[in-house]
Write a protein that holds these residues in place. Structure first.
Motif, PDB file in Angstrom:
ATOM      1  N   HIS A 102       0.831  -1.203   0.000  1.00  0.00           N
ATOM      2  CA  HIS A 102       0.000   0.000   0.000  1.00  0.00           C
ATOM      3  C   HIS A 102       0.867   1.256   0.000  1.00  0.00           C
ATOM      4  CE1 HIS A 102      -3.011   2.929   1.014  1.00  0.00           C
ATOM      5  NE2 HIS A 102      -2.558   3.097   2.235  1.00  0.00           N
ATOM      6  N   TYR A 103       1.929   1.248   0.801  1.00  0.00           N
ATOM      7  CA  TYR A 103       2.839   2.392   0.844  1.00  0.00           C
ATOM      8  C   TYR A 103       3.537   2.562  -0.504  1.00  0.00           C
ATOM      9  CZ  TYR A 103       2.525   1.605   5.947  1.00  0.00           C
ATOM     10  OH  TYR A 103       2.100   1.405   7.232  1.00  0.00           O
ATOM     11  N   ARG A 104       3.961   1.432  -1.064  1.00  0.00           N
ATOM     12  CA  ARG A 104       4.670   1.504  -2.347  1.00  0.00           C
ATOM     13  C   ARG A 104       3.763   2.015  -3.451  1.00  0.00           C
ATOM     14  NH1 ARG A 104       6.749  -3.157   0.199  1.00  0.00           N
ATOM     15  NH2 ARG A 104       5.422  -4.630  -0.907  1.00  0.00           N
ATOM     16  N   ASP A 105       2.482   1.659  -3.387  1.00  0.00           N
ATOM     17  CA  ASP A 105       1.545   2.156  -4.395  1.00  0.00           C
ATOM     18  C   ASP A 105       1.349   3.661  -4.273  1.00  0.00           C
ATOM     19  OD1 ASP A 105       1.170  -0.222  -5.697  1.00  0.00           O
ATOM     20  OD2 ASP A 105      -0.657  -0.763  -4.619  1.00  0.00           O
ATOM     21  N   ILE A 106       1.385   4.186  -3.048  1.00  0.00           N
ATOM     22  CA  ILE A 106       1.327   5.645  -2.887  1.00  0.00           C
ATOM     23  C   ILE A 106       2.551   6.273  -3.541  1.00  0.00           C
ATOM     24  CG2 ILE A 106       1.374   7.559  -1.236  1.00  0.00           C
ATOM     25  CD1 ILE A 106      -0.185   5.816   0.711  1.00  0.00           C
ATOM     26  N   LEU A 107       3.724   5.680  -3.328  1.00  0.00           N
ATOM     27  CA  LEU A 107       4.952   6.196  -3.932  1.00  0.00           C
ATOM     28  C   LEU A 107       4.944   6.033  -5.443  1.00  0.00           C
ATOM     29  CD1 LEU A 107       7.566   4.940  -1.311  1.00  0.00           C
ATOM     30  CD2 LEU A 107       6.799   7.294  -1.683  1.00  0.00           C
ATOM     31  N   ARG A 108       4.190   5.054  -5.937  1.00  0.00           N
ATOM     32  CA  ARG A 108       4.044   4.886  -7.386  1.00  0.00           C
ATOM     33  C   ARG A 108       3.071   5.911  -7.971  1.00  0.00           C
ATOM     34  NH1 ARG A 108       4.019  -1.096  -5.875  1.00  0.00           N
ATOM     35  NH2 ARG A 108       5.931  -1.957  -6.783  1.00  0.00           N
ATOM     36  N   GLY A 109       2.381   6.646  -7.118  1.00  0.00           N
ATOM     37  CA  GLY A 109       1.427   7.648  -7.588  1.00  0.00           C
ATOM     38  C   GLY A 109       0.042   7.106  -7.802  1.00  0.00           C
ATOM     39  N   ARG A 110      -0.284   5.961  -7.187  1.00  0.00           N
ATOM     40  CA  ARG A 110      -1.567   5.311  -7.441  1.00  0.00           C
ATOM     41  C   ARG A 110      -2.623   5.616  -6.389  1.00  0.00           C
ATOM     42  NH1 ARG A 110       0.907  -0.603  -9.042  1.00  0.00           N
ATOM     43  NH2 ARG A 110       1.835   0.019 -11.050  1.00  0.00           N
ATOM     44  N   ARG A 111      -2.367   6.565  -5.528  1.00  0.00           N
ATOM     45  CA  ARG A 111      -3.371   6.931  -4.522  1.00  0.00           C
ATOM     46  C   ARG A 111      -4.582   7.507  -5.229  1.00  0.00           C
ATOM     47  NH1 ARG A 111      -2.818   9.037   0.826  1.00  0.00           N
ATOM     48  NH2 ARG A 111      -4.817   8.711   1.835  1.00  0.00           N
ATOM     49  N   LYS A 112      -5.765   6.984  -4.956  1.00  0.00           N
ATOM     50  CA  LYS A 112      -6.968   7.401  -5.682  1.00  0.00           C
ATOM     51  C   LYS A 112      -7.573   8.688  -5.143  1.00  0.00           C
ATOM     52  CE  LYS A 112      -6.846   3.865  -8.374  1.00  0.00           C
ATOM     53  NZ  LYS A 112      -6.414   4.034  -9.773  1.00  0.00           N
ATOM     54  N   GLN A 113      -7.432   8.903  -3.830  1.00  0.00           N
ATOM     55  CA  GLN A 113      -8.048  10.071  -3.235  1.00  0.00           C
ATOM     56  C   GLN A 113      -7.049  10.797  -2.349  1.00  0.00           C
ATOM     57  OE1 GLN A 113     -11.458   8.523  -1.139  1.00  0.00           O
ATOM     58  NE2 GLN A 113     -12.752   8.595  -2.942  1.00  0.00           N
ATOM     59  N   VAL A 114      -7.228  12.084  -2.232  1.00  0.00           N
ATOM     60  CA  VAL A 114      -6.413  12.894  -1.346  1.00  0.00           C
ATOM     61  C   VAL A 114      -7.305  13.343  -0.202  1.00  0.00           C
ATOM     62  CG1 VAL A 114      -4.988  14.941  -1.102  1.00  0.00           C
ATOM     63  CG2 VAL A 114      -4.966  13.665  -3.250  1.00  0.00           C
ATOM     64  N   THR A 115      -6.965  12.966   1.021  1.00  0.00           N
ATOM     65  CA  THR A 115      -7.804  13.268   2.169  1.00  0.00           C
ATOM     66  C   THR A 115      -7.539  14.671   2.701  1.00  0.00           C
ATOM     67  OG1 THR A 115      -6.199  12.467   3.784  1.00  0.00           O
ATOM     68  CG2 THR A 115      -7.674  10.834   2.790  1.00  0.00           C
ATOM     69  N   ALA A 116      -8.405  15.085   3.630  1.00  0.00           N
ATOM     70  CA  ALA A 116      -8.230  16.390   4.264  1.00  0.00           C
ATOM     71  C   ALA A 116      -6.893  16.456   5.002  1.00  0.00           C
ATOM     72  CB  ALA A 116      -9.387  16.661   5.220  1.00  0.00           C
ATOM     73  N   ASP A 132       1.626   8.306 -14.131  1.00  0.00           N
ATOM     74  CA  ASP A 132       2.235   8.355 -15.457  1.00  0.00           C
ATOM     75  C   ASP A 132       3.324   9.412 -15.558  1.00  0.00           C
ATOM     76  OD1 ASP A 132       0.563   6.331 -16.431  1.00  0.00           O
ATOM     77  OD2 ASP A 132      -1.030   7.760 -16.883  1.00  0.00           O
ATOM     78  N   LEU A 133       3.338  10.337 -14.605  1.00  0.00           N
ATOM     79  CA  LEU A 133       4.296  11.427 -14.673  1.00  0.00           C
ATOM     80  C   LEU A 133       5.705  10.977 -14.314  1.00  0.00           C
ATOM     81  CD1 LEU A 133       4.695  14.479 -15.100  1.00  0.00           C
ATOM     82  CD2 LEU A 133       4.196  14.807 -12.665  1.00  0.00           C
ATOM     83  N   LEU A 134       5.801  10.008 -13.415  1.00  0.00           N
ATOM     84  CA  LEU A 134       7.110   9.595 -12.920  1.00  0.00           C
ATOM     85  C   LEU A 134       7.129   8.080 -12.665  1.00  0.00           C
ATOM     86  CD1 LEU A 134       9.832  10.899 -12.027  1.00  0.00           C
ATOM     87  CD2 LEU A 134       8.905  10.938  -9.698  1.00  0.00           C
ATOM     88  N   PRO A 135       7.476   7.272 -13.672  1.00  0.00           N
ATOM     89  CA  PRO A 135       7.570   5.818 -13.474  1.00  0.00           C
ATOM     90  C   PRO A 135       8.494   5.499 -12.297  1.00  0.00           C
ATOM     91  CG  PRO A 135       7.767   6.362 -15.797  1.00  0.00           C
ATOM     92  CD  PRO A 135       7.815   7.663 -15.051  1.00  0.00           C
TER      93      PRO A 135
END
Length: 208
Positions: A102-116, A132-135
């Motif tokens: 899950h952490y690695r997916d955030i670093l991959r840029g795959r977080r779907k939502q940005v929380t408050a 897609d901006l930064l593989p």
């Protein structure tokens, strides 16, 4: 140094505390002639204080920090590419534990939502991450508990306590087998790790 296509890339040196993420990250960045960022330097003060007191961070503590690492890396890559011209390849290396997928997916840029909470931590000029901006690629440093404990007990002035190693090892979700991951051994010298990391990245299509 040429990295893959014209897109810059993010290379994350990862592993539990004591594996030498910062040491390998800094040396790999030097060899590749790209910048290095220590993810620990982006921790908010509350996270540092919590770890210094011997408390493990929760996902709620980590997620905004990981989001900040990703967006910071994206913006630095764009700035570098703009400054150096679109014809020049660029990228950067970040040292970050990245223990869970899950952490690695955030670093991959795959977080779907940005929380408050994320919005409160992220500087206003940083937009939500774009995969897609930064593989992104990971260099996973793996080592035995005995080796890592010995290293941690010898370190002076680091906020991560040796007593937290077992907690990190339990949290670690082995990334081997995930896309874009290269594994090296903590027992090897930094020079040997750099060679193996470059070989592994090359096999993944990253030309270095």
């Amino acid at each position: 140094m040429t990295i893959g296509s014209r897109k810059p890339v993010l290379i994350v040196t990862m592993g539990v505390s004591g594996t030498g993420k910062s040491t390998l990250g800094a040396e790999l960045a030097k060899v590749l002639e790209i910048p290095f960022i220590d993810g620990d330097d982006l921790h908010p003060a509350a996270n540092v204080q919590k770890m210094a007191s011997g408390q493990a961070l929760t996902d709620q503590d980590r997620e905004p920090w990981l989001e900040l690492i990703r967006t910071t890396a994206e913006h630095k890559a764009v700035e570098m590419q703009t400054a150096e011209g679109t014809g020049k390849q660029c990228g950067l290396v970040v040292g970050c534990s990245s223990l869970k997928k899950h952490y690695r997916d955030i670093l991959r840029g795959r977080r779907k939502q940005v929380t408050a909470t994320d919005k409160a931590v992220l500087p206003e000029h940083l937009e939500p991450p774009d995969p897609d901006l930064l593989p992104t690629y990971f260099v996973f440093i793996k080592g035995s508990r005995e080796l890592l404990l010995d290293r941690m007990q010898k370190r002076q002035g680091h906020f991560m306590k040796a007593s937290m190693l077992d907690s990190q090892l339990q949290t670690l979700e082995n990334p081997e087998g995930e896309e874009g991951v290269v594994a090296v051994n903590a027992e090897d010298t930094t020079e040997e790790q750099v060679v193996k990391a470059k070989e592994g990245l090359h096999k993944l299509g990253v030309t270095v």
